[in-house]
Structure formats: structure tokens, C-alpha cells
Motif scaffolding. Structure first.
Motif, PDB file in Angstrom:
ATOM      1  N   VAL A  41      23.574  19.315  66.492  1.00 45.60           N
ATOM      2  CA  VAL A  41      24.757  18.556  66.931  1.00 45.60           C
ATOM      3  C   VAL A  41      25.703  18.323  65.744  1.00 45.60           C
ATOM      4  CG1 VAL A  41      25.525  16.303  67.808  1.00 45.60           C
ATOM      5  CG2 VAL A  41      23.532  17.430  68.827  1.00 45.60           C
ATOM      6  N   LEU A  42      25.133  17.882  64.616  1.00 43.22           N
ATOM      7  CA  LEU A  42      25.989  17.583  63.456  1.00 43.22           C
ATOM      8  C   LEU A  42      26.607  18.851  62.880  1.00 43.22           C
ATOM      9  CD1 LEU A  42      23.911  14.841  61.555  1.00 43.22           C
ATOM     10  CD2 LEU A  42      25.857  14.518  63.068  1.00 43.22           C
ATOM     11  N   ALA A  43      25.826  19.941  62.873  1.00 46.61           N
ATOM     12  CA  ALA A  43      26.362  21.196  62.319  1.00 46.61           C
ATOM     13  C   ALA A  43      27.536  21.683  63.168  1.00 46.61           C
ATOM     14  CB  ALA A  43      25.263  22.251  62.234  1.00 46.61           C
ATOM     15  N   CYS A  44      27.398  21.616  64.499  1.00 45.11           N
ATOM     16  CA  CYS A  44      28.501  22.035  65.391  1.00 45.11           C
ATOM     17  C   CYS A  44      29.730  21.157  65.148  1.00 45.11           C
ATOM     18  CB  CYS A  44      28.083  21.920  66.855  1.00 45.11           C
ATOM     19  SG  CYS A  44      26.926  23.198  67.352  1.00 45.11           S
ATOM     20  N   ASP A  45      29.514  19.840  65.046  1.00 42.50           N
ATOM     21  CA  ASP A  45      30.645  18.926  64.808  1.00 42.50           C
ATOM     22  C   ASP A  45      31.319  19.231  63.469  1.00 42.50           C
ATOM     23  OD1 ASP A  45      30.031  17.743  67.170  1.00 42.50           O
ATOM     24  OD2 ASP A  45      29.314  15.847  66.333  1.00 42.50           O
ATOM     25  N   ALA A  46      30.486  19.533  62.455  1.00 34.24           N
ATOM     26  CA  ALA A  46      31.044  19.809  61.123  1.00 34.24           C
ATOM     27  C   ALA A  46      31.900  21.075  61.148  1.00 34.24           C
ATOM     28  CB  ALA A  46      29.909  19.951  60.102  1.00 34.24           C
ATOM     29  N   VAL A  47      31.407  22.114  61.828  1.00 37.98           N
ATOM     30  CA  VAL A  47      32.172  23.368  61.898  1.00 37.98           C
ATOM     31  C   VAL A  47      33.484  23.116  62.645  1.00 37.98           C
ATOM     32  CG1 VAL A  47      32.191  25.725  62.808  1.00 37.98           C
ATOM     33  CG2 VAL A  47      30.109  24.811  61.752  1.00 37.98           C
ATOM     34  N   GLU A  48      33.388  22.386  63.733  1.00 36.28           N
ATOM     35  CA  GLU A  48      34.597  22.098  64.513  1.00 36.28           C
ATOM     36  C   GLU A  48      35.617  21.348  63.646  1.00 36.28           C
ATOM     37  OE1 GLU A  48      33.689  21.159  68.603  1.00 36.28           O
ATOM     38  OE2 GLU A  48      35.292  19.667  68.509  1.00 36.28           O
ATOM     39  N   LYS A  49      35.114  20.392  62.874  1.00 29.65           N
ATOM     40  CA  LYS A  49      36.006  19.602  61.999  1.00 29.65           C
ATOM     41  C   LYS A  49      36.715  20.522  60.993  1.00 29.65           C
ATOM     42  CE  LYS A  49      35.705  15.705  58.826  1.00 29.65           C
ATOM     43  NZ  LYS A  49      34.791  14.905  58.047  1.00 29.65           N
TER      44      LYS A  49
END
Ligand SMILES: Cc1cc2nc3c(=O)[nH]c(=O)nc-3n(C[C@H](O)[C@H](O)[C@H](O)COP(=O)(O)OP(=O)(O)OC[C@H]3O[C@@H](n4cnc5c(N)ncnc54)[C@H](O)[C@@H]3O)c2cc1C
Length: 266
Positions: free
Chosen positions: A255-263
Motif C-alpha cells: 500500500v505504501l509503495a503504491c502511494d509513494a510511486v503515485e506521489k
């Protein structure tokens, strides 16, 4: 707390000399880990060699395409440095999330990576930014530095003098913190440099900080968060303790990795 000698030095050479001369001596940086362990009787050095008087270790040096952060720079120094904020925003953001204001004003980058706590934040930045750890003797690639829980490649009596981070404007760090200690239950550092993506995970690995290479490979092929969706982390390799189960940590990483990439793509 046991009795101990206290030595102040004003140069790296003097610190290293004392460290070799005095049996069972330790260097003292911010004292945020060492002093509590001494109070609890978990560590009993015969002498503390205080690095606080070595001004060169407090410098943040700007190089052409890199920044060298002195080992005695506090987390607050890193969080507030305008150069780091500009060229390596993920690093400044990470430093600003460590502990509370008191910890950020005392704790140092050198102390944090020498200690290599499995839930510490800086080890993820070092791996995620392909950093180089500088010591009084050599330069060590971050990939070879963190060897396991509280274990590093440092030799006996070897002193960290700084960490070299190459510029990486596309970098960020997301952390799911323990609300009491503020250490990471899971921390994900994502950086997109000249050689591609790097994804480093702290707080979650049974053997401490690690690179999530499958995610790096996936992102190098398709730089959208959806590229991470089919990936599965091995639950056997996750920490499983009173703070979080292994499967929960594995879920959080994704979840955090996806959010980080999106950011980073915004
Ligand atoms: C309440 C609290 C909350 C915290 N929350 C977080 C958090 O959210 N995230 C996080 O990452 N950390 C957290 N920390 C840890 C803190 O940020 C410090 O980084 C950490 O305690 C070690 O840094 P220090 O400078 O205090 O080192 P010290 O405690 O002085 O030293 C730690 C160890 O490193 C060795 N050492 C120190 N400097 C060097 C050097 N230059 N070369 C070689 N060896 C060296 C010492 O001999 C000792 O063994 C927290 C700490 C506390 C007390």
C-alpha cells in the motif's frame, strides 16, 4: 548505570586513537540509544568518547551531483537543510518524521546507521538512494553496509564520518509509525535515479532493512503504481511481533509503495 570515563575530542583522529587505546570504549553521538541502553544495564562501556566537539562532522557539504551529510548532523539539521530539501526531498522528509522534536534535535545520522535498528528510518534512505557510507578508513556502499539486525559492516574501532547521497529529486518516504515510539512499523523509501527505481523497506524485514527488488524491476518496466499490484512479499521474511503480524506488514508495504510511486508521478 555503571561508572565510566568521559572523553571530549575535537578531531576524528583523536576519537579513533582513544577508541583503539581504551578497551571497551564507545563513541557517543546524540546519546538517544546509547544512554538509555546504559541506564538499563544493557551496555556498560568503560569510557564514552564524545564526538560533539568535532565540528567537521556537523557539516553538510555540497558536491556537484551529491550531498555529503556529516555523521554528527542531527535529524533536524537534515530535515531543515534547504539543499537537501531541494535536491533530495525524500531524505529531508524522512528526517522530519523521526521520533519527536527532542529526538530530532539530539539524534544523529551517524548514530542511527551505526546502530542499524530494524525499525530505523535512515537505513531505508541509504539503500533507496544508493548512498555511500564514509568512515575514517574507507567508503562502503549502502548495499554492503547493513548486514542484519543491529549489524553493520563497520569494523571494531571504525568511525562513520559521513554519508554521501547523490541528488535524487524524485524521492519520497512513507512511514506507518508506531504511535508510541514513532519508529516505523513499515517505512518505504522510493527513489527514481539515473539508474532506475530503487525501493527500500524498513521496519518490516526479519533481517532488517532490505531492497524490494521485485518492485524495482516492475517499476523499471512500467512506472505506474499498478505495476506493483501482482507482486507478493514472502510473509516468512517479514517481522512478526506484538506491534504487527507479518501478513499485515506485507500488506502495508504494498500500500505504501503504491502511494509513494503515485506521489512521485504527480
Ligand atoms: C523516543 C525515541 C524515539 C525515536 N524514534 C525514532 C524514529 O522514529 N526513527 C528512527 O529512525 N529513530 C528513532 N529513534 C532513534 C534516534 O533517532 C537516533 O538516531 C538513534 O538513537 C541513534 O543516534 P544517536 O545519535 O542518538 O546515537 P548514540 O545513541 O549516541 O549512539 C548509538 C550507537 O552508535 C554508535 N555511534 C554513534 N555515532 C557513531 C559514528 N559516527 N561512528 C560509529 N559509531 C557511532 C555509538 O557508539 C552507539 O553504539 C528514536 C529514539 C528515541 C529515544
Amino acid at each position: 548505570m555503571n561508572r565510566f570515563d568521559f572523553k571530549r575530542v575535537d578531531s576524528v583522529q583523536a576519537a579513533v586513537t582513544l577508541l583503539c587505546e581504551i578497551e571497551d570504549s564507545s563513541v557517543l553521538a546524540g546519546g538517544q540509544t546509547l544512554i538509555p541502553t546504559m541506564k538499563q544495564g544493557l551496555s556498560a562501556p568503560a569510557a564514552l568518547i564524545d564526538l560533539g566537539g568535532i565540528s567537521e562532522l556537523r557539516e553538510i557539504r555540497i558536491e556537484e551531483d551529491a550531498i555529503v551529510v556529516g555523521a554528527m548532523c542531527t535529524h533536524a539539521d537534515v530535515a531543515n537543510s534547504s539543499s537537501i530539501r531541494q535536491h533530495i526531498p525524500g531524505l529531508a522528509h524522512l528526517a522530519g518524521q523521526i521520533g519527536d522534536a527532542q529526538v530530532r534535535n539530539r539524534g544523529t545520522i551517524g548514530g542511527s546507521i551505526a546502530n542499524n535498528d530494524p525499525a530505523a528510518d535512515y537505513p531505508a534512505a541509504c539503500l533507496g538512494l544508493d548512498a555511500t557510507i564514509l568512515t575514517d578508513k574507507r567508503a562502503i556502499a549502502a548495499d554492503s553496509f547493513f548486514l542484519g539486525l543491529f549489524e553493520t559492516a563497520l569494523d571494531e574501532g571504525e568511525l562513520i564520518t559521513g554519508v554521501r547521497f547523490r541528488h535524487c529529486r524524485r524521492s519520497t518516504y512513507l512511514k506507518f509509525r508506531n504511535p508510541a515510539s514513532r519508529f516505523a512499523i513499515v517505512g518505504v523509501f522510493v527513489g527514481r535515479g539515473k539508474e532506475g527505481w530503487r525501493v527500500a523497506i524498513t521496519g518490516a524485514g526479519r533481517d532488517g532493512v532490505f531492497r524490494w527488488r521485485a518492485a524495482e524491476e516492475a517499476l523499471n518496466g512500467d512506472c505506474r503504481p499498478q505495476a506493483l499490484e501482482p507482486l507478493r512479499l514472502s510473509i516468512e521474511e517479514m517481522l512478526d511481533d506484538i506491534h504487527a503480524k507479518g501478513d499485515y506488514r506485507a500488506h502495508l508495504i504494498k500500500v505504501l509503495a503504491c502511494d509513494a510511486v503515485e506521489k512521485l508521478l504527480r
